[in-house]
Structures are given as C-alpha cells and as structure tokens.
Design an enzyme around this catalytic site. Structure first.
Site, PDB file in Angstrom:
ATOM      1  N   THR A 170       0.872  -1.128  -0.051  1.00  0.00           N
ATOM      2  CA  THR A 170       0.119  -0.145  -0.155  1.00  0.00           C
ATOM      3  C   THR A 170       1.035   1.249  -0.015  1.00  0.00           C
ATOM      4  O   THR A 170       1.950   1.128   0.448  1.00  0.00           O
ATOM      5  CB  THR A 170      -0.739  -0.210   1.312  1.00  0.00           C
ATOM      6  OG1 THR A 170      -1.507  -1.195   1.168  1.00  0.00           O
ATOM      7  CG2 THR A 170      -1.612   0.912   1.638  1.00  0.00           C
ATOM      8  N   ASP A 201      -8.141  -2.452   4.960  1.00  0.00           N
ATOM      9  CA  ASP A 201      -7.977  -1.478   5.891  1.00  0.00           C
ATOM     10  C   ASP A 201      -7.764  -0.044   5.383  1.00  0.00           C
ATOM     11  O   ASP A 201      -8.031   0.938   5.897  1.00  0.00           O
ATOM     12  CB  ASP A 201      -6.992  -1.994   7.021  1.00  0.00           C
ATOM     13  CG  ASP A 201      -5.333  -1.906   6.242  1.00  0.00           C
ATOM     14  OD1 ASP A 201      -5.164  -2.336   5.031  1.00  0.00           O
ATOM     15  OD2 ASP A 201      -4.540  -1.346   6.740  1.00  0.00           O
TER      16      ASP A 201
HETATM   17  N1  GLY Z   1      -3.068  -3.021   3.899  1.00  0.00           N
HETATM   18  C1  GLY Z   1      -3.624  -3.262   2.496  1.00  0.00           C
HETATM   19  C2  GLY Z   1      -4.294  -4.580   2.382  1.00  0.00           C
HETATM   20  O1  GLY Z   1      -4.242  -5.294   3.198  1.00  0.00           O
HETATM   21  O2  GLY Z   1      -4.816  -4.696   1.245  1.00  0.00           O
END
Ligand code: GLY
Length: 310
Positions: A170, A201
């Site tokens: 991310t 998230d």
């Molecule tokens: N933190 C990014 C995801 O779990 O997709």
C-alpha cells in the site's frame, strides 16, 4: 517534519542483493511523491491537498501497489481501495472496490468533500467518480507484468521468486500544513489473489487511515485484516488522547506490541501538528520518506535504514 509518505511494508531491501537501478527507482518514486506534496504546501495549500497529491504520485507509479501497478484479485481483475481524513474536523472519505478510477485517492477526497457519506463502494463509487469528472480507465490500465507474475505465483503457476515482490504494499501520506492542520491518506490494490469483493484497511477509517489535530495523522500498510481488527490508526490516536502516551510510544505500542499478537505485521507513518514524526513497523521493511520544514527530503528503503522495531 511536514510531510511523510510510505510505499509499502514488504520485504526488507538489503544493499548487498539489491540492483542499484531498482533502488534508484524506488527512492525516486518516494521523493517524487514528497515533491508533489511539497509543491502544494509551499503554495499555502492544505494538508488534505498535500496528502492527495503525494498519494496520486505513488498511484501513478507502477512500482507501488496502488493505482497503476495494483495487484490482481483471484479473478485476475483489479479492485482498489483508498481513504483520506482531515484532522481539523475529522471529516473523512473513502472508496472501496473501485475498478475504473485512475486515482482512487481523489475519489475518496470527493466523497469527503462533496457527499454526506464517508464511504462509497463498487459500481456506485466508480459512477460517482466518473460523474464528478475524475479520469476513468479500463482495467488494463492497472496491468503490469510484475503483478501478473505475482498472481501466477500466488496460484502456484509462476516462478517462486515472483512471490517476493519488492513493493507488496500500500501507499500513504501524512502532512501538517501552515494552519497546523493534519491529514492522512492511504491507497492500495489490496492483497494479491484476494477474493473478489474483499475490502482492505486502506479504505477503513480508523484502521488504515486516521487524522485528528490534537493527536496524530497516521497511514498504515500491512496485513489489512489485522489492521481492521486492531483498529490500528485510531488506537494510536486513542493511546495519545486517553492513554497519555506520546506519538512515538503510541505508534510503537500498536504496531509492534499489539498487532503482531493478532497475527499480522506491517508499518505506519505517524505525524502530529508539531511536526513530530515516527514510522514504526513489525514487518521486515517499510519503504518511507519524509520532508522537513526547511525542504530537506529523506528516503529510507534499505533494511539498515529502517530496521524492524523489536
Ligand atoms: N493493507 C493493505 C491490504 O491489506 O490490502
């Protein structure tokens, strides 16, 4: 610090086995994002606009798992998530599972500023973004060979090395502006081979993104299910507000002590209105960078620059 970005909490990069060209491209990607946000802040723009600009730059860079270069889901498609939050009044906006917005973070900002809602998902979110005039793309825009190989590997068909993509994660940004208002923004393609319809998230306020002027602006990266269950970023804020902790110990507490017990690791960038910044992580690495008030840009990509917190 006035602005910070992250580009994922994947495996740690080690100097001895990292191609210098690759290291250069990753550093440039982080620095370009910081410069995009810097331009906004230097013109007196808001922290919201600065974080949006920084995240857009990372979304447009195929090295990172957001926008162009997003991972594939189990159906070999792309579904993208993003969110943004303004610290002055805790306004927030998010999109989940969008398939045709070029820059999901801009759609999230429009949800915050132009609707009475906080989160739009799926077709409705794509339609809203298009009707609002944001550039749309077909699914092939997000495609990259590296992500395709990663999907094949996840399905047991490709070379095992493809499983170890450099930037699994991310992207995100946090900023504080001239009015001392903070903001946080996060965007992702999610997890490779994820189920169709899975929401991360990164589009969940309080999990991947949180901003409150009196406490912290935080953007997380890592195993999304864990960050949702642990209400990662809002817990950092709550530990500061109700637990009397300072920014660094609150962020460390959540990332290093609490979340691994729930079974997932990752990292966070956290910044407050006084410019205090920290980037703790339980993952092996955390690609990140920051900009100081006097214009200095620092990027940290190697293991020895961001050793995991114990
Ligand atoms: N933190 C990014 C995801 O779990 O997709």
């Amino acid at each position: 610090m006035v602005l910070a970005v992250h580009g994922g909490a994947g495996g740690a990069l080690r100097r001895e086995n990292t191609n210098p060209e690759l290291a250069k491209v990753v550093r440039k990607g982080l620095a370009d994002a910081l410069r995009a946000g810097q331009k906004v802040l230097e013109k007196g723009g808001t922290s919201v606009a600065a974080t949006e600009a920084a995240v857009r730059s990372l979304e447009d860079n195929e090295m990172f798992n957001a926008g162009k270069g997003a991972v594939f889901n189990e159906d070999a498609g792309h579904e993208l998530d993003a969110s943004i939050m303004r610290g002055s009044d805790q306004a927030a906006g998010a999109v989940a599972g969008v398939r045709n917005v070029r820059n999901p973070i801009s759609a999230a900002r429009l949800v915050m500023e132009k609707t009475k809602h906080v989160m739009l998902a799926g077709e409705g979110a794509d339609d809203f973004a298009a009707r609002s005039g944001l550039p749309t793309v077909t699914q092939d825009y997000y495609w990259t060979e590296a992500r395709w190989q990663e999907l094949l590997a996840a399905k047991g068909h490709g070379p095992a090395s493809a499983k170890k993509q450099l930037t699994q994660g991310t992207v995100g940004a946090v900023a504080v502006d001239h009015e001392h208002n903070v903001a946080a923004a996060t965007s992702t393609g999610g997890l490779v081979n994820k189920m169709v319809g899975r929401v991360s998230d990164s589009s969940s306020i309080g999990a991947g993104t949180y901003a409150k002027n009196g406490t912290v602006a935080a953007s997380a990266t890592g195993h999304g299910e864990t960050f949702i269950r642990g209400a990662a970023t809002s817990t950092i804020s709550n530990l500061i507000e109700f637990g009397g902790k300072d920014l660094a110990s609150a962020a460390y507490d959540v990332l290093v002590k609490r979340l691994p017990k729930l079974g997932g690791d990752g990292g966070v960038i956290a910044l407050n209105a006084q410019g205090v910044f920290d980037a703790p992580h339980s993952s092996a690495g955390l690609l990140n960078g920051y900009l100081t008030a006097d214009g200095k840009i620092v990027t940290r990509i190697f293991y020895d620059e961001t050793p995991p917190n114990q």
